[in-house]
Design a protein around this motif. Structure first.
Motif, PDB file in Angstrom:
ATOM      1  N   TRP A 177       0.828  -1.207   0.000  1.00  0.00           N
ATOM      2  CA  TRP A 177       0.000   0.000   0.000  1.00  0.00           C
ATOM      3  C   TRP A 177       0.860   1.254   0.000  1.00  0.00           C
ATOM      4  CZ3 TRP A 177      -4.700   0.251  -1.501  1.00  0.00           C
ATOM      5  CH2 TRP A 177      -5.543   1.299  -1.158  1.00  0.00           C
ATOM      6  N   GLY A 178       1.952   1.251   0.716  1.00  0.00           N
ATOM      7  CA  GLY A 178       2.779   2.436   0.811  1.00  0.00           C
ATOM      8  C   GLY A 178       3.751   2.575  -0.353  1.00  0.00           C
ATOM      9  N   GLY A 179       4.603   1.579  -0.555  1.00  0.00           N
ATOM     10  CA  GLY A 179       5.646   1.690  -1.551  1.00  0.00           C
ATOM     11  C   GLY A 179       5.252   1.303  -2.957  1.00  0.00           C
ATOM     12  N   GLY A 180       4.116   0.654  -3.107  1.00  0.00           N
ATOM     13  CA  GLY A 180       3.679   0.267  -4.447  1.00  0.00           C
ATOM     14  C   GLY A 180       4.499  -0.841  -5.077  1.00  0.00           C
ATOM     15  N   VAL A 181       5.165  -1.645  -4.266  1.00  0.00           N
ATOM     16  CA  VAL A 181       5.929  -2.773  -4.807  1.00  0.00           C
ATOM     17  C   VAL A 181       4.939  -3.874  -5.180  1.00  0.00           C
ATOM     18  CG1 VAL A 181       7.739  -4.453  -4.340  1.00  0.00           C
ATOM     19  CG2 VAL A 181       7.875  -2.158  -3.352  1.00  0.00           C
ATOM     20  N   ASP A 182       5.082  -4.427  -6.384  1.00  0.00           N
ATOM     21  CA  ASP A 182       4.100  -5.397  -6.854  1.00  0.00           C
ATOM     22  C   ASP A 182       4.697  -6.789  -7.018  1.00  0.00           C
ATOM     23  OD1 ASP A 182       3.996  -4.000 -10.267  1.00  0.00           O
ATOM     24  OD2 ASP A 182       5.650  -4.727  -9.019  1.00  0.00           O
ATOM     25  N   TYR A 183       3.828  -7.766  -6.946  1.00  0.00           N
ATOM     26  CA  TYR A 183       4.186  -9.177  -7.041  1.00  0.00           C
ATOM     27  C   TYR A 183       3.126  -9.874  -7.895  1.00  0.00           C
ATOM     28  CZ  TYR A 183       6.815  -7.792  -2.917  1.00  0.00           C
ATOM     29  OH  TYR A 183       7.649  -7.134  -2.051  1.00  0.00           O
ATOM     30  N   SER A 241      -2.179  -2.012  -9.606  1.00  0.00           N
ATOM     31  CA  SER A 241      -1.801  -0.649  -9.264  1.00  0.00           C
ATOM     32  C   SER A 241      -2.738  -0.149  -8.168  1.00  0.00           C
ATOM     33  CB  SER A 241      -1.874   0.264 -10.484  1.00  0.00           C
ATOM     34  OG  SER A 241      -3.181   0.293 -11.018  1.00  0.00           O
ATOM     35  N   ARG A 242      -2.331   0.965  -7.536  1.00  0.00           N
ATOM     36  CA  ARG A 242      -3.177   1.513  -6.482  1.00  0.00           C
ATOM     37  C   ARG A 242      -3.107   3.018  -6.466  1.00  0.00           C
ATOM     38  NH1 ARG A 242       1.146   3.626  -5.369  1.00  0.00           N
ATOM     39  NH2 ARG A 242       2.188   3.631  -3.345  1.00  0.00           N
ATOM     40  N   ASP A 243      -4.153   3.626  -5.928  1.00  0.00           N
ATOM     41  CA  ASP A 243      -4.206   5.058  -5.721  1.00  0.00           C
ATOM     42  C   ASP A 243      -4.581   5.255  -4.264  1.00  0.00           C
ATOM     43  OD1 ASP A 243      -5.036   7.754  -5.451  1.00  0.00           O
ATOM     44  OD2 ASP A 243      -5.439   7.866  -7.608  1.00  0.00           O
ATOM     45  N   ASN A 244      -3.605   5.636  -3.458  1.00  0.00           N
ATOM     46  CA  ASN A 244      -3.847   5.760  -2.023  1.00  0.00           C
ATOM     47  C   ASN A 244      -4.889   6.842  -1.722  1.00  0.00           C
ATOM     48  OD1 ASN A 244      -1.551   4.168  -2.311  1.00  0.00           O
ATOM     49  ND2 ASN A 244      -0.691   4.848  -0.387  1.00  0.00           N
ATOM     50  N   ALA A 245      -4.861   7.914  -2.488  1.00  0.00           N
ATOM     51  CA  ALA A 245      -5.806   9.007  -2.241  1.00  0.00           C
ATOM     52  C   ALA A 245      -7.244   8.572  -2.502  1.00  0.00           C
ATOM     53  CB  ALA A 245      -5.455  10.201  -3.112  1.00  0.00           C
ATOM     54  N   LYS A 246      -7.421   7.672  -3.473  1.00  0.00           N
ATOM     55  CA  LYS A 246      -8.761   7.189  -3.806  1.00  0.00           C
ATOM     56  C   LYS A 246      -9.090   5.884  -3.080  1.00  0.00           C
ATOM     57  CE  LYS A 246      -8.825   9.260  -8.424  1.00  0.00           C
ATOM     58  NZ  LYS A 246      -8.967   9.023  -9.873  1.00  0.00           N
ATOM     59  N   ASN A 247      -8.124   5.364  -2.319  1.00  0.00           N
ATOM     60  CA  ASN A 247      -8.333   4.098  -1.601  1.00  0.00           C
ATOM     61  C   ASN A 247      -8.811   2.994  -2.545  1.00  0.00           C
ATOM     62  OD1 ASN A 247      -7.579   5.077   0.943  1.00  0.00           O
ATOM     63  ND2 ASN A 247      -9.636   5.860   1.332  1.00  0.00           N
ATOM     64  N   THR A 248      -8.180   2.923  -3.697  1.00  0.00           N
ATOM     65  CA  THR A 248      -8.615   1.976  -4.721  1.00  0.00           C
ATOM     66  C   THR A 248      -7.411   1.225  -5.283  1.00  0.00           C
ATOM     67  OG1 THR A 248     -10.486   3.378  -5.317  1.00  0.00           O
ATOM     68  CG2 THR A 248      -9.819   1.725  -6.926  1.00  0.00           C
ATOM     69  N   VAL A 249      -7.636  -0.041  -5.568  1.00  0.00           N
ATOM     70  CA  VAL A 249      -6.639  -0.884  -6.229  1.00  0.00           C
ATOM     71  C   VAL A 249      -7.261  -1.402  -7.518  1.00  0.00           C
ATOM     72  CG1 VAL A 249      -5.309  -3.015  -6.054  1.00  0.00           C
ATOM     73  CG2 VAL A 249      -5.542  -1.542  -4.077  1.00  0.00           C
ATOM     74  N   TRP A 250      -6.452  -1.480  -8.565  1.00  0.00           N
ATOM     75  CA  TRP A 250      -6.930  -1.985  -9.846  1.00  0.00           C
ATOM     76  C   TRP A 250      -6.125  -3.212 -10.279  1.00  0.00           C
ATOM     77  CZ3 TRP A 250      -6.092   3.274  -9.049  1.00  0.00           C
ATOM     78  CH2 TRP A 250      -7.229   4.083  -9.087  1.00  0.00           C
ATOM     79  N   LEU A 251      -6.732  -4.023 -11.085  1.00  0.00           N
ATOM     80  CA  LEU A 251      -6.027  -5.121 -11.734  1.00  0.00           C
ATOM     81  C   LEU A 251      -6.335  -5.025 -13.222  1.00  0.00           C
ATOM     82  CD1 LEU A 251      -4.236  -7.653 -11.257  1.00  0.00           C
ATOM     83  CD2 LEU A 251      -6.350  -9.001 -11.354  1.00  0.00           C
TER      84      LEU A 251
END
Length: 123
Positions: free
Chosen positions: A52-58, A70-80
């Protein structure tokens, strides 16, 4: 923490879909967000995760190079973002959250789950 997944549907092989997972509640407790999928007759399996913080993906090997989390912390949303879809990608896709790092592929490590969204890929 509450999770709401959306964006599933029917698509032809080779097509694309983008799944969304909206989070609410105590989102400041979230360290990791993940996507899992559950196909008929199979175990629920890891697809992708992002810190959530660093945006490191696996990614699972089966989706690497085709899917992007991907994620947008301001929008509290994650996408695939799912590209080059194959019939074997057909499953119910779930987003999940955990309040720690590590163990990204372990579904039992995630304490919060969305309701699932169905992705069907036709050949």
């Amino acid at each position: 923490v509450q999770l709401q997944a959306s964006g599933g549907g029917l698509v032809q092989a080779g097509g694309s879909l983008r799944l969304s997972c909206a989070t609410s509640g105590h989102t400041f407790d979230i360290y990791t967000m993940g996507w899992f999928r559950h196909a008929p007759g199979k175990e629920r399996e890891f697809v992708a995760a992002i810190t959530w913080g660093g945006g490191v993906d696996y990614y699972a090997e089966s989706v690497k190079g085709r899917f992007t989390i991907s994620r947008d912390n301001a929008k509290n949303t994650v996408w695939l973002q799912m590209n080059s879809l194959k019939p074997e990608d057909t499953a119910v896709y779930y987003c999940a959250a955990r309040t720690a790092w590590g163990a990204y592929e372990n579904k039992d490590a995630y304490g919060y789950w969305g309701q699932g969204t169905l992705v069907t890929v036709s050949s």
